[in-house]
Design a protein around this motif. Structure first.
Motif, PDB file in Angstrom:
ATOM      1  N   PHE A 238       0.845  -1.184   0.000  1.00 43.47           N
ATOM      2  CA  PHE A 238       0.000   0.000   0.000  1.00 43.47           C
ATOM      3  C   PHE A 238       0.883   1.237   0.000  1.00 43.47           C
ATOM      4  N   ASP A 239       0.409   2.274  -0.667  1.00 43.31           N
ATOM      5  CA  ASP A 239       0.868   3.636  -0.429  1.00 43.31           C
ATOM      6  C   ASP A 239      -0.293   4.340   0.253  1.00 43.31           C
ATOM      7  N   PHE A 240      -0.199   4.490   1.562  1.00 41.62           N
ATOM      8  CA  PHE A 240      -1.289   5.083   2.322  1.00 41.62           C
ATOM      9  C   PHE A 240      -1.222   6.607   2.285  1.00 41.62           C
ATOM     10  N   ASN A 241      -2.328   7.218   1.947  1.00 35.55           N
ATOM     11  CA  ASN A 241      -2.511   8.662   2.074  1.00 35.55           C
ATOM     12  C   ASN A 241      -4.003   8.928   2.040  1.00 35.55           C
ATOM     13  N   SER A 242      -4.382  10.192   2.012  1.00 41.66           N
ATOM     14  CA  SER A 242      -5.789  10.541   2.043  1.00 41.66           C
ATOM     15  C   SER A 242      -6.080  11.539   0.941  1.00 41.66           C
ATOM     16  N   ASP A 249      -2.524  13.356  -1.493  1.00 42.60           N
ATOM     17  CA  ASP A 249      -1.378  12.960  -0.659  1.00 42.60           C
ATOM     18  C   ASP A 249      -1.429  13.564   0.745  1.00 42.60           C
ATOM     19  N   LEU A 250      -2.619  13.639   1.316  1.00 46.24           N
ATOM     20  CA  LEU A 250      -2.771  14.134   2.680  1.00 46.24           C
ATOM     21  C   LEU A 250      -2.488  13.022   3.680  1.00 46.24           C
ATOM     22  N   MET A 251      -2.417  13.380   4.954  1.00 48.26           N
ATOM     23  CA  MET A 251      -2.177  12.393   6.005  1.00 48.26           C
ATOM     24  C   MET A 251      -3.226  11.297   5.932  1.00 48.26           C
ATOM     25  N   VAL A 252      -2.779  10.061   6.051  1.00 47.80           N
ATOM     26  CA  VAL A 252      -3.688   8.923   5.928  1.00 47.80           C
ATOM     27  C   VAL A 252      -4.773   9.009   7.000  1.00 47.80           C
ATOM     28  N   GLY A 253      -6.001   8.740   6.596  1.00 48.37           N
ATOM     29  CA  GLY A 253      -7.117   8.779   7.530  1.00 48.37           C
ATOM     30  C   GLY A 253      -7.695  10.145   7.769  1.00 48.37           C
ATOM     31  N   ALA A 254      -7.115  11.179   7.151  1.00 50.13           N
ATOM     32  CA  ALA A 254      -7.589  12.536   7.400  1.00 50.13           C
ATOM     33  C   ALA A 254      -8.941  12.796   6.751  1.00 50.13           C
ATOM     34  N   ALA A 255      -9.148  12.275   5.540  1.00 49.89           N
ATOM     35  CA  ALA A 255     -10.377  12.562   4.806  1.00 49.89           C
ATOM     36  C   ALA A 255     -11.468  11.542   5.102  1.00 49.89           C
ATOM     37  N   ASP A 256     -11.108  10.269   5.220  1.00 47.86           N
ATOM     38  CA  ASP A 256     -12.104   9.220   5.375  1.00 47.86           C
ATOM     39  C   ASP A 256     -11.544   8.105   6.251  1.00 47.86           C
ATOM     40  N   GLN A 304      -2.433   2.772  12.903  1.00 50.57           N
ATOM     41  CA  GLN A 304      -2.532   1.904  14.076  1.00 50.57           C
ATOM     42  C   GLN A 304      -3.962   1.862  14.607  1.00 50.57           C
ATOM     43  N   GLU A 305      -4.593   3.022  14.693  1.00 47.77           N
ATOM     44  CA  GLU A 305      -5.941   3.082  15.249  1.00 47.77           C
ATOM     45  C   GLU A 305      -6.937   2.337  14.362  1.00 47.77           C
ATOM     46  N   ALA A 306      -6.826   2.521  13.041  1.00 45.30           N
ATOM     47  CA  ALA A 306      -7.716   1.802  12.125  1.00 45.30           C
ATOM     48  C   ALA A 306      -7.496   0.298  12.234  1.00 45.30           C
ATOM     49  N   THR A 307      -6.244  -0.104  12.396  1.00 47.19           N
ATOM     50  CA  THR A 307      -5.931  -1.524  12.527  1.00 47.19           C
ATOM     51  C   THR A 307      -6.502  -2.093  13.813  1.00 47.19           C
ATOM     52  N   ALA A 308      -6.340  -1.361  14.899  1.00 53.74           N
ATOM     53  CA  ALA A 308      -6.874  -1.829  16.187  1.00 53.74           C
ATOM     54  C   ALA A 308      -8.383  -2.025  16.111  1.00 53.74           C
ATOM     55  N   LYS A 309      -9.078  -1.084  15.490  1.00 48.72           N
ATOM     56  CA  LYS A 309     -10.525  -1.226  15.344  1.00 48.72           C
ATOM     57  C   LYS A 309     -10.885  -2.435  14.491  1.00 48.72           C
ATOM     58  N   ALA A 310     -10.120  -2.652  13.424  1.00 47.83           N
ATOM     59  CA  ALA A 310     -10.377  -3.807  12.562  1.00 47.83           C
ATOM     60  C   ALA A 310     -10.174  -5.113  13.324  1.00 47.83           C
ATOM     61  N   LEU A 311      -9.191  -5.136  14.202  1.00 46.17           N
ATOM     62  CA  LEU A 311      -8.919  -6.337  14.991  1.00 46.17           C
ATOM     63  C   LEU A 311     -10.003  -6.595  16.037  1.00 46.17           C
ATOM     64  N   LEU A 312     -10.758  -5.560  16.391  1.00 39.39           N
ATOM     65  CA  LEU A 312     -11.783  -5.691  17.423  1.00 39.39           C
ATOM     66  C   LEU A 312     -13.146  -6.098  16.873  1.00 39.39           C
ATOM     67  N   VAL A 313     -13.269  -6.245  15.577  1.00 39.46           N
ATOM     68  CA  VAL A 313     -14.545  -6.697  15.015  1.00 39.46           C
ATOM     69  C   VAL A 313     -14.887  -8.078  15.575  1.00 39.46           C
ATOM     70  N   ASP A 314     -16.133  -8.223  16.046  1.00 43.56           N
ATOM     71  CA  ASP A 314     -16.611  -9.514  16.542  1.00 43.56           C
ATOM     72  C   ASP A 314     -16.894 -10.405  15.342  1.00 43.56           C
ATOM     73  N   THR A 315     -15.893 -11.162  14.940  1.00 43.52           N
ATOM     74  CA  THR A 315     -16.012 -11.936  13.703  1.00 43.52           C
ATOM     75  C   THR A 315     -17.030 -13.068  13.824  1.00 43.52           C
ATOM     76  N   GLU A 316     -17.186 -13.617  15.023  1.00 40.18           N
ATOM     77  CA  GLU A 316     -18.190 -14.665  15.192  1.00 40.18           C
ATOM     78  C   GLU A 316     -19.591 -14.107  14.966  1.00 40.18           C
ATOM     79  N   ALA A 317     -19.871 -12.945  15.574  1.00 38.62           N
ATOM     80  CA  ALA A 317     -21.179 -12.319  15.387  1.00 38.62           C
ATOM     81  C   ALA A 317     -21.368 -11.901  13.937  1.00 38.62           C
TER      82      ALA A 317
END
Length: 386
Positions: A238-242, A249-256, A304-317
């Motif tokens: 990935f080339d992460f930006n927003s 080429d804004l900071m990643v996660g800034a727009a969406d 990091q924050e987006a990743t942490a949220k993704a890891l917290l998804v209740d995959t069983e539910a």
């Protein structure tokens, strides 16, 4: 908190770009900043600061010729001394006057030879630095119907890629980036993920697609592209930006930030977050009006924050709702995780690792910015536009 979530976050790796530490901007204006690096060695020193404060940014990507030096082995040794490594080597075949009508797709074989030789030079640099990845982005394209043969340009592109691919070592690979438009406005020679994917399939297993999150048409479902390429084993980086409008080429996660979360959820779902999965999570950003190092730290934290949220998804539910056809419950499983405030979790993890829980505040207190402003006076700033 699930220990597997914590372990995944501790093992996350995000690569920062050398050019984001230097003066950079838009085609209209570059606003120079005091204290920016004067050479690649100082760029690496700044990248090392980001890694020391965040703990998850152990490599820095180089851009040639912006980061050209006489001795690349010495540059790699300097990086190791600073506690980081050299990441992707990015080629540049878009700034010379010769490339007005393209580089490897140019109608003139002399220009194509010049461009291909530069790509081969970048592989030599990979050998010297121990870099795994050659990242290719081509500004090639046309502005007017009839300007050149669309099919012939694809043939020229394929020939150049094949020659460079054959030069790669056993542990090296090619990352082929794409971009919808700009600077070409009628046709772009690698305009989308499908074109990149098709060339990578033709080349072989060492060629993979690089997704720049700012290089799509408005409304493009990027996480679908992520899922497809993961399934095909062809997502390399990935080339992460927003972006709000185009290649901002804004900071990643800034727009969406929700889009970033959705992308990272596809990564987590495929168990592709760990370094062994081979995906390079790189930043590609242009900090034109904001301070360089704090902005890069902020981007790392956003990933990091987006990743942490993704890891917290209740995959069983989530799986149960999907199989039951319960649309609202399935969507709620994602929305609940996205609404979670993961900053306390990440602050706790940093503390456990001996890091400051707030890397931005730690940088502001460190005195590093004041020191580089005082020390880096005079000389030519190592930026592409100033």
């Amino acid at each position: 908190m699930n220990e597997a979530v914590r372990a995944a976050l501790r093992g996350q790796r995000i690569e920062t770009p050398s050019w984001a530490y230097a003066n950079s901007g838009t085609r209209f204006k570059v606003f120079a900043q005091a204290g920016v690096p004067r050479d690649p060695f100082e760029k690496i020193a700044d990248a090392a600061v980001v890694h020391r404060l965040t703990g998850v940014a152990p490599t820095v990507a180089l851009h040639i010729p912006w980061d050209r030096v006489d001795d690349y082995a010495k540059l790699a040794e300097h990086a190791r001394d600073e506690g980081v490594g050299i990441g992707a080597i990015n080629a540049n075949v878009f700034q010379d006057d010769d490339y007005k009508l393209g580089s490897v797709c140019h109608p003139d074989p002399r220009v194509r030879r010049k461009a291909t030789d530069h790509l081969l030079e970048c592989v030599d640099i990979m050998d010297a630095t121990g870099s795994r990845d050659l990242k290719l982005w081509f500004a090639d394209g046309t502005n007017y119907p009839g300007q050149d043969s669309i099919r012939a340009r694809q043939d020229r592109l394929a020939a150049a890629l094949a020659e460079v691919y054959a030069r790669l070592g056993d542990d090296q690979r090619m990352l082929l980036e794409y971009k919808l438009f700009e600077p070409a406005f009628y046709t772009t020679d690698v305009p989308d993920w499908g074109t990149s994917y098709a060339h990578c399939i033709e080349l072989g297993e060492k060629a993979t697609v690089c997704i720049d999150t700012g290089h799509h048409a408005p409304g493009t479902n990027i996480e679908f592209i992520v899922a497809f390429l993961l399934r095909a084993g062809k997502l390399g980086a990935f080339d992460f930006n927003s972006r709000f409008y185009a290649d901002d080429d804004l900071m990643v996660g800034a727009a969406d930030p929700f889009q970033l979360f959705r992308i990272m959820f596809e990564i987590v779902s495929a168990d592709a977050l760990k370094p062994e999965a081979g995906i390079a999570f790189m930043l590609d950003q242009c900090h034109n009006i904001e301070a360089k190092i704090p902005a890069i730290i902020r981007s790392v934290l956003n990933v990091q924050e987006a990743t942490a949220k993704a890891l917290l998804v209740d995959t069983e539910a989530l799986t149960a709702a999907q199989q039951a056809g319960d649309v609202l419950a399935a969507n709620a499983a994602l929305m609940d995780a996205f609404a979670t405030d993961v900053r306390p979790l990440l602050a706790e993890l940093r503390t456990e690792q001996g890091l400051d829980p707030d890397p931005v505040a730690a940088y502001q207190r460190s005195g590093y910015q004041e020191r580089i402003v005082a020390e880096r006076v005079g000389g030519t700033q190592a930026g592409w536009g100033a």
